[in-house]
Design a protein around this motif. Structure first.
Motif, PDB file in Angstrom:
ATOM      1  N   ALA A  82      -2.163  40.043  23.701  1.00  0.00           N
ATOM      2  CA  ALA A  82      -2.705  40.224  22.346  1.00  0.00           C
ATOM      3  C   ALA A  82      -1.683  39.767  21.306  1.00  0.00           C
ATOM      4  N   LEU A  83      -0.408  40.008  21.574  1.00  0.00           N
ATOM      5  CA  LEU A  83       0.631  39.627  20.620  1.00  0.00           C
ATOM      6  C   LEU A  83       0.764  38.109  20.514  1.00  0.00           C
ATOM      7  N   LEU A  84       0.710  37.428  21.653  1.00  0.00           N
ATOM      8  CA  LEU A  84       0.809  35.965  21.606  1.00  0.00           C
ATOM      9  C   LEU A  84      -0.400  35.356  20.895  1.00  0.00           C
ATOM     10  N   THR A  85      -1.562  35.930  21.134  1.00  0.00           N
ATOM     11  CA  THR A  85      -2.764  35.410  20.472  1.00  0.00           C
ATOM     12  C   THR A  85      -2.647  35.495  18.957  1.00  0.00           C
ATOM     13  N   VAL A  86      -2.242  36.656  18.471  1.00  0.00           N
ATOM     14  CA  VAL A  86      -2.183  36.844  17.025  1.00  0.00           C
ATOM     15  C   VAL A  86      -1.000  36.069  16.428  1.00  0.00           C
ATOM     16  N   THR A  87       0.072  35.922  17.190  1.00  0.00           N
ATOM     17  CA  THR A  87       1.227  35.168  16.675  1.00  0.00           C
ATOM     18  C   THR A  87       0.913  33.674  16.601  1.00  0.00           C
ATOM     19  N   ILE A 102       8.597  35.873  24.954  1.00  0.00           N
ATOM     20  CA  ILE A 102       7.508  36.811  25.262  1.00  0.00           C
ATOM     21  C   ILE A 102       6.613  36.221  26.353  1.00  0.00           C
ATOM     22  N   ALA A 103       6.264  34.946  26.203  1.00  0.00           N
ATOM     23  CA  ALA A 103       5.339  34.308  27.156  1.00  0.00           C
ATOM     24  C   ALA A 103       5.899  34.309  28.571  1.00  0.00           C
ATOM     25  N   ARG A 104       7.200  34.068  28.697  1.00  0.00           N
ATOM     26  CA  ARG A 104       7.761  34.050  30.059  1.00  0.00           C
ATOM     27  C   ARG A 104       8.254  35.427  30.490  1.00  0.00           C
ATOM     28  N   GLY A 105       8.017  36.461  29.656  1.00  0.00           N
ATOM     29  CA  GLY A 105       8.389  37.821  30.031  1.00  0.00           C
ATOM     30  C   GLY A 105       9.884  38.045  30.140  1.00  0.00           C
ATOM     31  N   GLN A 161      15.414  40.248  28.747  1.00  0.00           N
ATOM     32  CA  GLN A 161      16.822  40.140  28.340  1.00  0.00           C
ATOM     33  C   GLN A 161      16.966  39.365  27.033  1.00  0.00           C
ATOM     34  N   ALA A 162      16.266  38.242  26.957  1.00  0.00           N
ATOM     35  CA  ALA A 162      16.336  37.429  25.740  1.00  0.00           C
ATOM     36  C   ALA A 162      15.777  38.202  24.546  1.00  0.00           C
ATOM     37  N   LEU A 163      14.671  38.928  24.770  1.00  0.00           N
ATOM     38  CA  LEU A 163      14.079  39.705  23.678  1.00  0.00           C
ATOM     39  C   LEU A 163      15.030  40.799  23.209  1.00  0.00           C
ATOM     40  N   ASP A 190      14.294  50.331  16.908  1.00  0.00           N
ATOM     41  CA  ASP A 190      14.942  50.378  18.214  1.00  0.00           C
ATOM     42  C   ASP A 190      14.645  49.131  19.070  1.00  0.00           C
ATOM     43  N   PRO A 191      15.677  48.354  19.420  1.00  0.00           N
ATOM     44  CA  PRO A 191      15.465  47.103  20.168  1.00  0.00           C
ATOM     45  C   PRO A 191      14.838  47.297  21.555  1.00  0.00           C
ATOM     46  N   VAL A 192      15.217  48.360  22.256  1.00  0.00           N
ATOM     47  CA  VAL A 192      14.649  48.582  23.596  1.00  0.00           C
ATOM     48  C   VAL A 192      13.153  48.868  23.504  1.00  0.00           C
ATOM     49  N   MET A 193      12.805  49.720  22.548  1.00  0.00           N
ATOM     50  CA  MET A 193      11.399  50.043  22.368  1.00  0.00           C
ATOM     51  C   MET A 193      10.593  48.776  22.061  1.00  0.00           C
ATOM     52  N   TRP A 194      11.160  47.916  21.222  1.00  0.00           N
ATOM     53  CA  TRP A 194      10.397  46.736  20.817  1.00  0.00           C
ATOM     54  C   TRP A 194      10.373  45.660  21.879  1.00  0.00           C
ATOM     55  N   ARG A 195      11.433  45.581  22.680  1.00  0.00           N
ATOM     56  CA  ARG A 195      11.352  44.692  23.844  1.00  0.00           C
ATOM     57  C   ARG A 195      10.177  45.120  24.722  1.00  0.00           C
ATOM     58  N   ASP A 196      10.100  46.421  24.988  1.00  0.00           N
ATOM     59  CA  ASP A 196       9.032  46.923  25.860  1.00  0.00           C
ATOM     60  C   ASP A 196       7.653  46.667  25.255  1.00  0.00           C
ATOM     61  N   ILE A 197       7.525  46.871  23.953  1.00  0.00           N
ATOM     62  CA  ILE A 197       6.218  46.647  23.318  1.00  0.00           C
ATOM     63  C   ILE A 197       5.828  45.164  23.414  1.00  0.00           C
ATOM     64  N   ALA A 198       6.792  44.282  23.123  1.00  0.00           N
ATOM     65  CA  ALA A 198       6.493  42.844  23.160  1.00  0.00           C
ATOM     66  C   ALA A 198       6.025  42.421  24.549  1.00  0.00           C
ATOM     67  N   LEU A 199       6.659  42.984  25.576  1.00  0.00           N
ATOM     68  CA  LEU A 199       6.269  42.630  26.947  1.00  0.00           C
ATOM     69  C   LEU A 199       4.955  43.309  27.323  1.00  0.00           C
ATOM     70  N   ALA A 200       4.790  44.561  26.892  1.00  0.00           N
ATOM     71  CA  ALA A 200       3.616  45.334  27.305  1.00  0.00           C
ATOM     72  C   ALA A 200       2.338  44.806  26.666  1.00  0.00           C
TER      73      ALA A 200
END
Lengths: 285, 285
Positions: free
Chosen positions: A242-247, B261-264, B267-269, A228-238
């Motif tokens: 930690a996500l940027l560090t590991v990426t 992700i970094a700029r939050g 919409q793009a995500l 689900d794209p909405v769910m994953w947008r929210d996870i990426a932002l939330a």
């Protein structure tokens, strides 16, 4: 035992938990809540819920066990709407894939993290979503991580743990930050990589032909890109930090691999592939 | 019909082709060849081959159909060893995942790409390897790409096509360079990403714990990282240019995602995840 169960967000996770608790005879009435009436009608038809409300404040009336299974971006509003209408004995848990943001949402909506709230996350799922995707066995033998805070009541934590155990899960506890780091590595990063791979290939001029030759490995590898794209947008932002560090770490390792390919370093490639295979075979048997 | 089939490299692919052709009654004697005697003994026991030789020059004696299923790095030596001892009516094909390097190996060993050689690649496989992994149904309904060159004899091409069709495959033809670009995108890049993910996570200080929380999505995503390291070293080196090109593209797209992700930028995500999901759902149903 649960007298009245309120499931806010009757999708794969919320719906499966309701089915598992019902089948175990662990709960009385089950109230669903969501924005999509078609999905809620389907959930009634499938026997996942007894009835539904479209307003969370109505749905939690008289419920002693409330599950927030809404996208992470909707958590704060949901806390704000339910906090003053919860039953006196109500316990609330959630199923969000990132816990720091849910704890922050609870704090923002309630002033502090309420004693009746137990942050939780079942490590289970499929790429399908909605009530039709729900099934009672989803949590059998799967891990559920609870991340109680300093203000979480012991009784609330015990009741949430008991419900998940009834659903067949293995319940563990860890600090919020640690959960978010572990999940960034094992779940959030792989999803980002899979979404990016499909997107990257679909941008190529001959993408139709390229996908035509995608074999089983590609299908397995990109299955999570159908999530689900909405769910994953929210996870990426939330779980941004930690996500940027590991990426970033991953990106450095990918650069290292590309350098080895570019300079034709077969020894480095072999060592890397052998290490990876050994690690995967050790952990995923 | 094949009078005598020689399989040089009795692993998942070579072994499965032998089984499929045998089961169809399409070939007489089957000779195996390889360096690992234990694997060859197992192949005899499993009825994949009738007997074996450890020297390819012996194995191809009297064979009218020869399959080179050795790692890409061993192709040139194999061509050099067999070219002068092949039967007059022999046709030779290979199953390598990169075709430019095999054509170059044939040219280097034989002066030109011989008329009796038909480069080929079945788009099929699992992460398992060795004769014990072989099964007759592997190629049912799967694509096999042949990349004949200007010097390939029509008769040889027809005979190789016929054998693959007997094994259940859908045979297509395309130029060598195009094959290598398409496979870099759909197979070689995903393998690099999966190997790198497992390696990246296993380098983390708490890697044991991290793998403990890996769920089904992670297992699917990293299954291809359990593939044979030697084979994949050879593929990465053999298809270096096409692989680096597509990986650089991927890296740019991953950077774009990380920036969003970094700029939050929700919409793009969302747009990116929606596009990817739509593309995958369209092509992998």
């Amino acid at each position: 035992m649960i007298r009245r169960l309120a499931i806010i967000g009757v999708g794969l996770i919320g719906g499966s938990l309701a089915l598992a608790l019902r089948r175990a005879g662990y709960c009385g009435e089950v109230i669903g809540c969501g924005r999509g009436v078609a999905n809620l009608d389907e959930a009634v038809r499938l026997g996942i819920i007894d009835r539904y409300e479209t307003d969370p404040a109505q749905a939690v009336q008289g419920a002693d066990f409330v599950v927030l299974a809404v996208p992470l971006g909707a958590m704060q509003d949901t806390f704000a709407v339910i906090r003053d209408v919860l039953a006196a004995d109500a316990v609330v848990t959630d199923v969000g894939s990132a816990k720091g943001s849910v704890v922050a949402a609870a704090r923002a909506a309630c002033g502090e993290v309420p004693p009746w709230f137990v942050p939780g996350h079942p490590i289970a799922g499929t790429e399908r979503s909605g009530a039709t995707a729900a099934f009672a066995e989803l949590f059998q033998g799967r891990r559920v991580i609870l991340t109680p805070t300093a203000t979480t009541a012991d009784d609330a934590r015990r009741r949430v743990r008991a419900a998940w155990e009834v659903a067949g899960a293995v319940v563990e506890e860890m600090p919020v930050e640690h959960h978010d780091e572990v999940l960034a590595a094992t779940s959030h990063l792989p999803h980002m990589l899979a979404f990016t791979l499909v997107e990257s290939l679909s941008r190529m001029s001959d993408s139709d032909e390229i996908f035509r030759y995608a074999a089983g490995g590609f299908r397995d590898f990109t299955r999570i890109a159908s999530s689900d794209p909405v769910m994953w947008r929210d996870i990426a932002l939330a779980n941004r930090d930690a996500l940027l560090t590991v990426t970033q770490r991953y990106r450095r390792d990918l650069d290292e691999l590309m350098d080895a390919i570019a300079r034709g370093d077969g020894q480095a490639l072999l060592r890397l592939f052998q290490d990876a295979k050994a690690a995967r075979d050790r952990f995923c048997h």
